[in-house]
Design a protein around this motif. Structure first.
Motif, PDB file in Angstrom:
ATOM      1  N   TYR A 199       0.835  -1.202   0.000  1.00  0.00           N
ATOM      2  CA  TYR A 199       0.000   0.000   0.000  1.00  0.00           C
ATOM      3  C   TYR A 199       0.873   1.257   0.000  1.00  0.00           C
ATOM      4  CZ  TYR A 199      -4.054   2.948   0.800  1.00  0.00           C
ATOM      5  OH  TYR A 199      -5.037   3.887   0.640  1.00  0.00           O
ATOM      6  N   ARG A 200       1.969   1.209   0.754  1.00  0.00           N
ATOM      7  CA  ARG A 200       2.873   2.359   0.784  1.00  0.00           C
ATOM      8  C   ARG A 200       3.463   2.610  -0.604  1.00  0.00           C
ATOM      9  NH1 ARG A 200       6.451   1.344   6.301  1.00  0.00           N
ATOM     10  NH2 ARG A 200       4.701   1.233   7.788  1.00  0.00           N
ATOM     11  N   LEU A 201       3.760   1.535  -1.332  1.00  0.00           N
ATOM     12  CA  LEU A 201       4.325   1.672  -2.670  1.00  0.00           C
ATOM     13  C   LEU A 201       3.290   2.205  -3.650  1.00  0.00           C
ATOM     14  CD1 LEU A 201       6.442   1.191  -4.871  1.00  0.00           C
ATOM     15  CD2 LEU A 201       5.708  -1.203  -4.950  1.00  0.00           C
ATOM     16  N   ALA A 202       2.082   1.646  -3.622  1.00  0.00           N
ATOM     17  CA  ALA A 202       1.051   2.063  -4.572  1.00  0.00           C
ATOM     18  C   ALA A 202       0.702   3.537  -4.407  1.00  0.00           C
ATOM     19  CB  ALA A 202      -0.196   1.199  -4.397  1.00  0.00           C
ATOM     20  N   VAL A 203       0.441   3.953  -3.170  1.00  0.00           N
ATOM     21  CA  VAL A 203       0.034   5.330  -2.930  1.00  0.00           C
ATOM     22  C   VAL A 203       1.242   6.267  -2.998  1.00  0.00           C
ATOM     23  CG1 VAL A 203      -1.116   6.867  -1.300  1.00  0.00           C
ATOM     24  CG2 VAL A 203      -1.917   4.523  -1.578  1.00  0.00           C
ATOM     25  N   GLY A 204       2.412   5.770  -2.574  1.00  0.00           N
ATOM     26  CA  GLY A 204       3.625   6.566  -2.721  1.00  0.00           C
ATOM     27  C   GLY A 204       3.954   6.850  -4.176  1.00  0.00           C
ATOM     28  N   THR A 205       3.619   5.917  -5.065  1.00  0.00           N
ATOM     29  CA  THR A 205       3.823   6.152  -6.491  1.00  0.00           C
ATOM     30  C   THR A 205       2.964   7.306  -6.976  1.00  0.00           C
ATOM     31  OG1 THR A 205       4.399   3.824  -6.890  1.00  0.00           O
ATOM     32  CG2 THR A 205       3.637   5.104  -8.780  1.00  0.00           C
ATOM     33  N   ALA A 206       1.719   7.366  -6.523  1.00  0.00           N
ATOM     34  CA  ALA A 206       0.867   8.506  -6.870  1.00  0.00           C
ATOM     35  C   ALA A 206       1.469   9.804  -6.334  1.00  0.00           C
ATOM     36  CB  ALA A 206      -0.537   8.305  -6.317  1.00  0.00           C
TER      37      ALA A 206
END
Length: 537
Positions: A467-474
């Motif tokens: 989740y940190r990666l997915a939202v951090g990508t945004a």
């Protein structure tokens, strides 16, 4: 499925089903500091200035096929690190302008001053704590140093070389650059610095904030031929122990290894025997009442339960963004080009427009192309995908006022640089009706970009910590967007307060797992704005 799936679904639907506690009201007078306060800890001023020639922002913004660079092996020095910290998270000026944001009435008062930074922050809260774990190869006494944003200084909160313990926390399968250095930037998030305003939604916001900061470093370092790539999987509880922080209060979200421009001191294969040392100094909280939110605690537990289980190579491939639709009506855009603005000036110029867009001056196709290409090339090349080969974001563009481009909703094809029509016709009424705040007139923007990530596919591929990666990508896309717009002389803004499901329906994403995570309007601003700006760096 883990709890992160439930949380992702709640975030996606929060425009229609409020997240608990639905009746929460922030206690603004009792809010926390925007930074940590360690009483009695001596500060060491960092050097001013960047000895390197000014680097053009375009080198760090554009993908390689358009002349950008992902960074080549190179070394940091203390002046370079100081400059990167200052340009990214340090205070660079005070801003006060007549605009449409809800906090305008308080900004003339010094206690509510709006201090500008190079990196965007959700709600302007900036909850990321930057720690520098320094080994013998750097010129400072080895130890753990906290970056004090207000004084542009470091506070040594622990003395002694703990770099071997950081390497052990990263694990033997960490990327080589993480194991071949003794210098690390550790990013912690003190949840209360954000949850006091956003309550349960705060975990989503802080994940975005980490992405914006890491992306600033990638742009800054890439413009100078350097590389910064974060590790997101590691023994988080051990790093919490080194930092002397409680995991339920502060999460360690990323570790960024730094290649240092000096011979690295000989390293032992493992840390010395015995218990780890720990920072004994404690941050003094300003708030009299500190609240805990069960959803945030549950997300912290879910994302730390397998924190050291680094995904296998290629694990993210099934979560890659879907290609642009084939066929249909397509609009070609010019090749993206940026002016030669230095990256520091671009970061100093970056700000949110807050209602200043002016449709009387449309955006050019070349400007739209440059912003789209830069955003589409943004990624978070972490230890889950060290080379940044897996594109996680798909971009959509709601075109309002762009020369020679018909109004409509489009998907962007990064391979061809074309816009693929999804729905023709003006989109202004939809954009404004599905936005929750009153600080932007979205119809006046030249275009509104929407990054979508297959969040649940990322969670399926790498677990709840993804989740940190997915939202951090945004968040990384949002920071690139801001810097690209500033480089082009355009106004810009990023917002989280919109009806995500309405965008799913409008873009026909109901049968896919794409989640629109942000809306990003940009365009020309009204001339001669009423502004007060005081630069302090």
């Amino acid at each position: 499925m883990g709890f992160a799936h439930e949380y992702a679904d709640a975030v996606l639907h929060r425009g229609r089903i409020p997240m608990e506690p639905a009746d929460f009201v922030p206690d603004w007078p009792d809010g926390p500091r925007r930074g940590k306060f360690y009483p009695g800890v001596e500060s060491y001023a960092l050097p001013d200035g960047d000895p390197a020639p000014e680097a053009p922002a375009a080198r760090g913004l554009l993908p390689a096929q358009y002349g950008g660079t992902a960074g080549d092996p190179g070394g940091f020095t203390l002046p370079l690190l100081s400059a990167m910290l200052k340009d990214s998270y340090g205070l660079t000026g005070r801003r006060l302008g007549i605009q449409a944001n809800s906090d305008l009435s308080g900004l003339p008062f010094y206690t509510h001053a709006n201090w500008s930074r190079g990196t965007a922050g959700g709600g302007g809260l900036y909850p990321v704590s930057i720690y520098w774990a320094s080994g013998p190869s750097a010129p400072l006494t080895p130890g753990i140093h906290y970056y004090d944003i207000h004084r542009h200084a470091v506070q040594r909160v622990l003395t002694g070389d703990v770099s071997a313990r950081v390497r052990e926390a990263l694990g033997p399968d960490a990327p080589p650059e993480a194991l071949e250095t003794d210098q690390y930037l550790i990013l912690g998030v003190k949840y209360w610095q954000n949850s006091f305003k956003y309550n349960s939604f705060s975990y989503h916001v802080v994940s975005t904030d980490v992405g914006t900061l890491v992306q600033t470093w990638q742009i800054w370092a890439g413009a100078r031929g350097l590389r910064t790539s974060p590790a997101l999987w590691f023994d988080e509880s051990r790093l919490n122990g080194l930092l002397g922080t409680a995991g339920e209060e502060e999460g360690v979200f990323a570790v960024v290894p730094l290649s240092w421009d000096a011979p690295t001191a000989p390293r032992t294969a493992s840390a010395p025997a015995g218990p780890d040392p720990a920072v004994r100094h404690r941050d003094r909280e300003r708030s009299r009442t500190v609240l805990e939110f069960p959803t945030v605690l549950a997300m912290h537990a879910a994302t730390t339960s397998a924190a050291a289980d680094r995904p296998a190579p290629g694990a993210l491939v099934p979560a890659a963004a879907r290609p642009a639709p084939a066929g249909g009506t397509r609009t070609a855009l010019p090749d993206p080009v940026f002016p030669a603005m230095p990256v520091r000036r671009a970061l100093r110029t970056r700000r949110s427009s807050f209602g200043r867009f002016d449709a009387a001056r449309p955006v050019t196709p070349a400007q739209l192309s440059a912003v789209l290409a830069a955003c589409a090339g943004s990624s978070l090349p972490s230890d889950a995908d060290p080379d940044g080969a897996v594109r996680l974001t798909r971009l959509y563009a709601f075109v309002n006022h762009v020369e020679s481009v018909a109004p409509g909703a489009y998907a962007y094809d990064p391979e061809t640089g074309e816009l693929c029509l999804v729905e023709a016709g003006p989109q202004g009424a939809f954009l404004q009706d599905t936005y929750f705040l009153a600080n932007y007139n979205l119809e006046q923007a030249g275009a509104v970009l929407v990054p979508a990530v297959r969040t649940t596919a990322v969670l399926d591929a790498v677990g709840d910590r993804g989740y940190r990666l997915a939202v951090g990508t945004a968040g990384a896309v949002a920071q690139t967007f801001y810097v690209a717009a500033a480089t082009l002389g355009l106004g810009a803004g990023v917002a989280l307060g919109f009806d995500n499901i309405a965008y799913v329906e409008k873009l026909g994403l109901g049968d896919s797992d794409e989640a629109p995570l942000l809306i990003m309007p940009f365009g020309n601003e009204r001339p001669r704005p009423a502004d007060y700006r005081h630069e302090i760096a």
